[in-house]
Scaffold this motif. Structure first.
Motif, PDB file in Angstrom:
ATOM      1  N   THR A   1       7.379  18.120   1.194  1.00 32.24           N
ATOM      2  CA  THR A   1       6.812  16.788   0.914  1.00 32.24           C
ATOM      3  C   THR A   1       7.818  15.647   1.168  1.00 32.24           C
ATOM      4  O   THR A   1       7.406  14.601   1.666  1.00 32.24           O
ATOM      5  CB  THR A   1       6.223  16.706  -0.511  1.00 32.24           C
TER       6      THR A   1
ATOM      7  N   ASP B   1       9.151  12.233  -5.780  1.00 27.80           N
ATOM      8  CA  ASP B   1       8.378  13.316  -5.171  1.00 27.80           C
ATOM      9  C   ASP B   1       9.009  14.678  -5.506  1.00 27.80           C
ATOM     10  O   ASP B   1       8.312  15.615  -5.907  1.00 27.80           O
ATOM     11  CB  ASP B   1       8.334  13.092  -3.656  1.00 27.80           C
ATOM     12  N   VAL B   2      10.329  14.770  -5.375  1.00 25.59           N
ATOM     13  CA  VAL B   2      11.022  16.029  -5.715  1.00 25.59           C
ATOM     14  C   VAL B   2      10.825  16.328  -7.203  1.00 25.59           C
ATOM     15  O   VAL B   2      10.528  17.477  -7.595  1.00 25.59           O
ATOM     16  CB  VAL B   2      12.528  15.949  -5.343  1.00 25.59           C
TER      17      VAL B   2
ATOM     18  N   CYS C   1       7.452  17.826  -7.750  1.00 23.11           N
ATOM     19  CA  CYS C   1       7.333  19.232  -7.342  1.00 23.11           C
ATOM     20  C   CYS C   1       8.013  20.160  -8.351  1.00 23.11           C
ATOM     21  O   CYS C   1       7.459  21.205  -8.721  1.00 23.11           O
ATOM     22  CB  CYS C   1       7.943  19.441  -5.958  1.00 23.11           C
ATOM     23  N   VAL C   2       9.204  19.794  -8.791  1.00 24.99           N
ATOM     24  CA  VAL C   2       9.951  20.661  -9.707  1.00 24.99           C
ATOM     25  C   VAL C   2       9.241  20.765 -11.064  1.00 24.99           C
ATOM     26  O   VAL C   2       9.156  21.848 -11.653  1.00 24.99           O
ATOM     27  CB  VAL C   2      11.412  20.157  -9.861  1.00 24.99           C
ATOM     28  N   THR C   3       8.695  19.641 -11.544  1.00 23.31           N
ATOM     29  CA  THR C   3       7.977  19.701 -12.820  1.00 23.31           C
ATOM     30  C   THR C   3       6.632  20.430 -12.650  1.00 23.31           C
ATOM     31  O   THR C   3       6.140  21.051 -13.596  1.00 23.31           O
ATOM     32  CB  THR C   3       7.760  18.294 -13.417  1.00 23.31           C
TER      33      THR C   3
ATOM     34  N   TYR D   1       5.086  25.725  -5.086  1.00 23.62           N
ATOM     35  CA  TYR D   1       5.634  24.531  -5.759  1.00 23.62           C
ATOM     36  C   TYR D   1       7.101  24.356  -5.401  1.00 23.62           C
ATOM     37  O   TYR D   1       7.590  23.237  -5.307  1.00 23.62           O
ATOM     38  CB  TYR D   1       5.428  24.646  -7.274  1.00 23.62           C
ATOM     39  N   LEU D   2       7.785  25.478  -5.215  1.00 23.10           N
ATOM     40  CA  LEU D   2       9.191  25.419  -4.832  1.00 23.10           C
ATOM     41  C   LEU D   2       9.340  24.791  -3.443  1.00 23.10           C
ATOM     42  O   LEU D   2      10.129  23.870  -3.238  1.00 23.10           O
ATOM     43  CB  LEU D   2       9.792  26.827  -4.846  1.00 23.10           C
ATOM     44  N   THR D   3       8.555  25.254  -2.500  1.00 19.36           N
ATOM     45  CA  THR D   3       8.751  24.782  -1.119  1.00 19.36           C
ATOM     46  C   THR D   3       8.184  23.378  -0.887  1.00 19.36           C
ATOM     47  O   THR D   3       8.621  22.704   0.042  1.00 19.36           O
ATOM     48  CB  THR D   3       8.173  25.773  -0.102  1.00 19.36           C
ATOM     49  N   TRP D   4       7.260  22.940  -1.745  1.00 22.37           N
ATOM     50  CA  TRP D   4       6.816  21.541  -1.636  1.00 22.37           C
ATOM     51  C   TRP D   4       8.002  20.606  -1.850  1.00 22.37           C
ATOM     52  O   TRP D   4       8.021  19.490  -1.338  1.00 22.37           O
ATOM     53  CB  TRP D   4       5.742  21.229  -2.687  1.00 22.37           C
ATOM     54  N   THR D   5       8.986  21.086  -2.619  1.00 26.44           N
ATOM     55  CA  THR D   5      10.200  20.295  -2.865  1.00 26.44           C
ATOM     56  C   THR D   5      10.893  19.949  -1.547  1.00 26.44           C
ATOM     57  O   THR D   5      11.597  18.955  -1.449  1.00 26.44           O
ATOM     58  CB  THR D   5      11.165  21.119  -3.752  1.00 26.44           C
TER      59      THR D   5
ATOM     60  N   SER E   1       4.523  15.589 -14.299  1.00 26.46           N
ATOM     61  CA  SER E   1       4.480  15.660 -12.836  1.00 26.46           C
ATOM     62  C   SER E   1       3.540  14.592 -12.282  1.00 26.46           C
ATOM     63  O   SER E   1       3.851  13.928 -11.286  1.00 26.46           O
ATOM     64  CB  SER E   1       4.024  17.067 -12.424  1.00 26.46           C
TER      65      SER E   1
END
Ligand code: RET
Length: 275
Positions: free
Chosen positions: A111, A136-137, A140-142, A104-108, A163
């Motif tokens: 994506t 989008d960010v 990911c963070v939520t 989830y961190l790296t999707w930030t 999210s």
């Protein structure tokens, strides 16, 4: 002094480390992670090679965003394999559960690259691109918050709902705004955008579905090693499509069609200078 008497649980760093180490030593889980590292390694080399002849600056910007996707992905999966971004969360009603929160961190980071590539291809303006990336960010963070919450089960789903609301904004830009922008681009760009739009929509919707059904959510595939491996494999398969196939289609187009921008995409509202 209050001395705890059994049964009590000691949740210390050592115990969590043991759980993580045990989870990562599962061959089924490990293979889902290594497959991605290998595939994205190939992608990185292949896309760099294919893209070598792209000379237009705007096309090169799309190319750099696209090549960034496997670059982030390799780092993401190495983080998981190293155990650096894997932890233990006490899920209410289920107890200590291993979570691969690094995803989830790296999707930030990954994506937004996908959205930048798509938005630039559509020839959108800064406002719409910014809207898509910001939400989008936030999504990911939520999503990360949802996975890490242990206070109450309903709070995990509250984060999930938040999210998802942010995700709907991204889908709106992708499915309503950008198709309008791409309408005045070359037919070949329109065709490619259409394919990438469907690929992205279908596969991206798969991520919250896997979250909800997998170990972070309802744990339909089980809570132990098998559940974790099944969830991880589903994410890996989605990643192959959403990143590898997506980026391959885009790079192949840039490399074979060699499109040249006659009007800068981000300046589309500005009047054309008189000849
Ligand atoms: C989460 C859970 C909370 C609700 C929603 C989610 C959406 C995730 C998406 C992820 C896409 C990831 C991609 C990664 C490629 O590197 C965070 C799973 C809506 C859409 C494309």
């Amino acid at each position: 002094m209050v001395v705890p008497t059994p049964p009590f649980t000691v949740v210390g760093p050592l115990q969590a480390d043991d759980l993580v180490a045990e989870a990562l030593s599962n061959a089924l889980l490990a293979s889902s992670l290594w497959l991605n590292v290998a595939l994205m390694g190939v992608a990185l080399l292949l896309f760099t090679y294919l893209g070598r002849g792209v000379t237009d600056e705007y096309a090169r910007l799309i190319l750099v965003a696209t090549i960034g996707i496997p670059a982030v992905s390799i780092a993401s999966y190495l983080g998981l394999i190293s155990g650096l971004t894997v932890g233990v969360v006490d899920i209410p009603g289920r107890g200590e559960s291993v979570t691969l929160w690094g995803r989830y961190l790296t999707w930030t980071f990954s994506t937004p690259l996908i959205l930048v590539a798509l938005g630039l291809l559509a020839g959108t303006n800064v406002t719409k691109l910014f809207t898509a990336v910001v939400f989008d960010v936030a999504m990911c963070v939520t999503g990360l918050a949802a996975a890490m919450t242990s206070r109450a089960l309903w709070l995990r789903w509250a984060w999930f709902a938040l999210s998802t609301a942010f995700f709907l904004v991204v889908l709106y830009v992708l499915l309503v705004e950008w198709p309008r922008d791409v309408a005045d681009q070359d037919p070949s760009v329109q065709r490619l955008f259409g394919r990438l739009k469907y690929l992205t929509t279908v596969l991206w919707v798969g991520y919250p579905v896997v979250w909800a059904l997998g170990t972070e959510g309802l744990a339909l595939f089980g809570t132990g090693a098998t559940g974790l491996a099944a969830t991880s494999w589903l994410y890996t398969l989605l990643d192959v499509g959403a990143k590898f196939v997506f980026a391959l289609l885009l790079v192949r187009f840039l490399a074979t069609e060699r499109p040249v921008v006659t009007r800068h995409g981000l300046d589309r509202e500005r009047a054309e200078p008189a000849d």
